[in-house]
Write a protein that holds these residues in place. Sequence first.
Motif, PDB file in Angstrom:
ATOM      1  N   ARG A 262       4.133  -0.258   5.116  1.00  0.00           N
ATOM      2  CA  ARG A 262       3.990  -1.357   4.165  1.00  0.00           C
ATOM      3  C   ARG A 262       5.125  -2.370   4.336  1.00  0.00           C
ATOM      4  O   ARG A 262       4.925  -3.572   4.171  1.00  0.00           O
ATOM      5  CB  ARG A 262       3.975  -0.798   2.739  1.00  0.00           C
ATOM      6  CG  ARG A 262       3.737  -1.835   1.665  1.00  0.00           C
ATOM      7  CD  ARG A 262       3.684  -1.185   0.297  1.00  0.00           C
ATOM      8  NE  ARG A 262       2.550  -0.284   0.180  1.00  0.00           N
ATOM      9  CZ  ARG A 262       2.627   0.971  -0.273  1.00  0.00           C
ATOM     10  NH1 ARG A 262       3.804   1.472  -0.636  1.00  0.00           N
ATOM     11  NH2 ARG A 262       1.548   1.716  -0.346  1.00  0.00           N
ATOM     12  N   ALA A 292      -5.837   4.692   5.720  1.00  0.00           N
ATOM     13  CA  ALA A 292      -5.840   4.228   4.330  1.00  0.00           C
ATOM     14  C   ALA A 292      -4.944   3.010   4.149  1.00  0.00           C
ATOM     15  O   ALA A 292      -5.311   2.032   3.484  1.00  0.00           O
ATOM     16  CB  ALA A 292      -5.386   5.360   3.402  1.00  0.00           C
ATOM     17  N   HIS A 293      -3.776   3.039   4.770  1.00  0.00           N
ATOM     18  CA  HIS A 293      -2.830   1.932   4.588  1.00  0.00           C
ATOM     19  C   HIS A 293      -3.266   0.677   5.334  1.00  0.00           C
ATOM     20  O   HIS A 293      -2.878  -0.431   4.948  1.00  0.00           O
ATOM     21  CB  HIS A 293      -1.428   2.364   5.017  1.00  0.00           C
ATOM     22  CG  HIS A 293      -0.754   3.214   3.983  1.00  0.00           C
ATOM     23  ND1 HIS A 293      -0.175   2.685   2.856  1.00  0.00           N
ATOM     24  CD2 HIS A 293      -0.609   4.551   3.885  1.00  0.00           C
ATOM     25  CE1 HIS A 293       0.315   3.653   2.117  1.00  0.00           C
ATOM     26  NE2 HIS A 293       0.065   4.804   2.718  1.00  0.00           N
ATOM     27  N   SER A 295      -6.175  -0.497   5.258  1.00  0.00           N
ATOM     28  CA  SER A 295      -6.997  -1.236   4.303  1.00  0.00           C
ATOM     29  C   SER A 295      -6.191  -1.628   3.070  1.00  0.00           C
ATOM     30  O   SER A 295      -6.350  -2.716   2.533  1.00  0.00           O
ATOM     31  CB  SER A 295      -8.212  -0.399   3.873  1.00  0.00           C
ATOM     32  OG  SER A 295      -9.194  -0.385   4.873  1.00  0.00           O
ATOM     33  N   GLU A 296      -5.317  -0.736   2.627  1.00  0.00           N
ATOM     34  CA  GLU A 296      -4.555  -1.000   1.397  1.00  0.00           C
ATOM     35  C   GLU A 296      -3.496  -2.085   1.576  1.00  0.00           C
ATOM     36  O   GLU A 296      -3.342  -2.957   0.706  1.00  0.00           O
ATOM     37  CB  GLU A 296      -3.882   0.289   0.911  1.00  0.00           C
ATOM     38  CG  GLU A 296      -3.053   0.109  -0.347  1.00  0.00           C
ATOM     39  CD  GLU A 296      -2.372   1.385  -0.807  1.00  0.00           C
ATOM     40  OE1 GLU A 296      -1.493   1.293  -1.686  1.00  0.00           O
ATOM     41  OE2 GLU A 296      -2.716   2.468  -0.291  1.00  0.00           O
ATOM     42  N   ASP A 297      -2.777  -2.050   2.691  1.00  0.00           N
ATOM     43  CA  ASP A 297      -1.614  -2.930   2.856  1.00  0.00           C
ATOM     44  C   ASP A 297      -1.804  -4.044   3.877  1.00  0.00           C
ATOM     45  O   ASP A 297      -0.998  -4.975   3.921  1.00  0.00           O
ATOM     46  CB  ASP A 297      -0.389  -2.100   3.257  1.00  0.00           C
ATOM     47  CG  ASP A 297       0.006  -1.114   2.171  1.00  0.00           C
ATOM     48  OD1 ASP A 297       0.059  -1.536   1.004  1.00  0.00           O
ATOM     49  OD2 ASP A 297       0.222   0.067   2.484  1.00  0.00           O
ATOM     50  N   GLY A 299      -5.456  -4.899   5.281  1.00  0.00           N
ATOM     51  CA  GLY A 299      -6.732  -5.420   4.844  1.00  0.00           C
ATOM     52  C   GLY A 299      -7.253  -6.572   5.663  1.00  0.00           C
ATOM     53  O   GLY A 299      -7.238  -6.559   6.902  1.00  0.00           O
ATOM     54  N   ASN A 342      -2.709  -7.113   0.355  1.00  0.00           N
ATOM     55  CA  ASN A 342      -3.309  -6.048  -0.466  1.00  0.00           C
ATOM     56  C   ASN A 342      -4.536  -6.548  -1.216  1.00  0.00           C
ATOM     57  O   ASN A 342      -4.943  -5.971  -2.227  1.00  0.00           O
ATOM     58  CB  ASN A 342      -2.276  -5.480  -1.441  1.00  0.00           C
ATOM     59  CG  ASN A 342      -1.923  -6.451  -2.556  1.00  0.00           C
ATOM     60  OD1 ASN A 342      -2.144  -7.660  -2.429  1.00  0.00           O
ATOM     61  ND2 ASN A 342      -1.366  -5.949  -3.648  1.00  0.00           N
ATOM     62  N   TYR A 345      -7.307  -3.944  -1.670  1.00  0.00           N
ATOM     63  CA  TYR A 345      -6.927  -2.944  -2.665  1.00  0.00           C
ATOM     64  C   TYR A 345      -7.084  -3.486  -4.080  1.00  0.00           C
ATOM     65  O   TYR A 345      -7.628  -2.827  -4.970  1.00  0.00           O
ATOM     66  CB  TYR A 345      -5.483  -2.509  -2.406  1.00  0.00           C
ATOM     67  CG  TYR A 345      -4.933  -1.523  -3.398  1.00  0.00           C
ATOM     68  CD1 TYR A 345      -5.297  -0.179  -3.342  1.00  0.00           C
ATOM     69  CD2 TYR A 345      -4.031  -1.915  -4.384  1.00  0.00           C
ATOM     70  CE1 TYR A 345      -4.789   0.736  -4.250  1.00  0.00           C
ATOM     71  CE2 TYR A 345      -3.512  -1.018  -5.291  1.00  0.00           C
ATOM     72  CZ  TYR A 345      -3.897   0.310  -5.221  1.00  0.00           C
ATOM     73  OH  TYR A 345      -3.395   1.214  -6.126  1.00  0.00           O
ATOM     74  N   MET A 348     -10.853  -3.983  -4.893  1.00  0.00           N
ATOM     75  CA  MET A 348     -11.504  -2.707  -5.175  1.00  0.00           C
ATOM     76  C   MET A 348     -11.178  -2.224  -6.582  1.00  0.00           C
ATOM     77  O   MET A 348     -12.058  -1.749  -7.317  1.00  0.00           O
ATOM     78  CB  MET A 348     -11.060  -1.652  -4.153  1.00  0.00           C
ATOM     79  CG  MET A 348     -11.694  -0.285  -4.358  1.00  0.00           C
ATOM     80  SD  MET A 348     -10.942   1.009  -3.337  1.00  0.00           S
ATOM     81  CE  MET A 348      -9.354   1.200  -4.163  1.00  0.00           C
ATOM     82  N   GLY A 349      -9.910  -2.353  -6.976  1.00  0.00           N
ATOM     83  CA  GLY A 349      -9.500  -1.910  -8.300  1.00  0.00           C
ATOM     84  C   GLY A 349     -10.206  -2.673  -9.410  1.00  0.00           C
ATOM     85  O   GLY A 349     -10.677  -2.090 -10.393  1.00  0.00           O
ATOM     86  N   TYR A 405     -12.181 -10.671  -5.141  1.00  0.00           N
ATOM     87  CA  TYR A 405     -11.456 -10.886  -3.881  1.00  0.00           C
ATOM     88  C   TYR A 405     -10.904 -12.305  -3.813  1.00  0.00           C
ATOM     89  O   TYR A 405     -11.652 -13.284  -3.857  1.00  0.00           O
ATOM     90  CB  TYR A 405     -12.367 -10.625  -2.684  1.00  0.00           C
ATOM     91  CG  TYR A 405     -11.736 -11.007  -1.360  1.00  0.00           C
ATOM     92  CD1 TYR A 405     -10.539 -10.427  -0.953  1.00  0.00           C
ATOM     93  CD2 TYR A 405     -12.324 -11.957  -0.533  1.00  0.00           C
ATOM     94  CE1 TYR A 405      -9.953 -10.776   0.255  1.00  0.00           C
ATOM     95  CE2 TYR A 405     -11.748 -12.310   0.671  1.00  0.00           C
ATOM     96  CZ  TYR A 405     -10.556 -11.715   1.060  1.00  0.00           C
ATOM     97  OH  TYR A 405      -9.968 -12.076   2.240  1.00  0.00           O
TER      98      TYR A 405
END
Length: 426
Positions: A262, A292-293, A295-297, A299, A342, A345, A348-349, A405
């Motif tokens: 990150r 995972a990261h 996409s999370e960090d 993207g 992000n 992320y 999505m939330g 988004y």
Amino acid sequence: MNIFDINNKNAPLAERMRPRTLDEFVGQKHIVGEDTLLRRAIKINRLGSCIFYGPPGVGKTTLAYIIANAMHNDFRKLNAVSSGVADAKKIIEEAKTNFELYGKSTFLILDECHRWNKAQSDCVLEAVEKGYITFIGSTTENPHISMTPAIVSRCRVFKFLPLDINDIKDALVGAINDKERGFGRVNVEITPKALNHIAYASSGDLRNAMNGLELAVMTTSASDGKIVIDEKVAEQCIQQKAISVDENMYYDLLSCFCKSIRGSDTEAALYYSQRLINAGCDPLLIARRLIAHCSEDIGMADSNALLLANAAHYAIKNLGMPEGNLALSHAIIYACEAEKSNSVYVAMGKANTDATMSADDKIPEYLKNYHYDTDNPNPYKYPHDYGGYVDQQYMPDSLKDRVYYTPSANGREKGLVRKKDRFKKK
């Protein structure tokens, strides 16, 4: 008939040590714990057809046996890989006769039930509906995707989870001490580190852990009348190097690895990844964290990072180590040097919150799953008839203006104009 009678003492340890009652059953407290739906249904003998799905070695087939035994019903077992329609029809005829004579349903326990085709599934539908058959299927695949909807709709689906490491350790100790089915008549001593390693390396699969323990006991020579299983023996029998750091340090190193990605520190991320691998961490776990990261960090700022992370996971899984380590390091470097965002992320939330809070909102009629209706005053507009985009509402009324988004100002997202905004400007 007691389905747990095992006369063959040469049967694998995992088979001999199958739990025989709900009280002996290991893990899955969300399914078999006190006052759960399944336990209550068993007590009143009103359990309907079920599908158990989850990873291997977590008790799906065992629980099916326990249920059939506890409810004192006849049972038949099939494996979807080797059985056909004729096998199922024969069981159904016997079950129908049994039901008409004694009023009891026959349990049909079907392993690998996702392998049944439509014809095989359809042949049991009537028997399930009329109560001749109580169907209990077990599968490692999501039944909502891999099985025909007709059979799934007639079953209650229970999702099994990987077993907790402490549950596996307790089961292994029980197998060592059990004089009837385990190694209780043999003087076996297992060190705490060896026990912990077998439990950890089994990845939540009790069958795998039992196989590792059995191999360790059967291949270790006794010294002074005692078989001692140490960490070295455990590594050989479970085919994975033991982690050489304590649990707290292990999770600290994982945290350092993730935060280094990150933070775009390539050197630190590489260092922590290699330190974890050298300590005995499964490199596939590192690759999964990396995916995972990405996409999370990272993207939408650089979607190629996700492709490389998946390629690294594939390389480790198919090439193994040390070759896979090159692909993993390649993907780590790319992820660290990539622009960060992000936005995925965050989007999505927000969407998940609305999906939870507004799950019952009415959806637009023209988006529902039926054919084009010329009498509908507000028909669905096919975007390709309008040059690729047409302005129409897709969200429920209560969420029609919601935005999840929002592109960042980094990487490929910089200056990105949402597709619907691009078309509106034309």
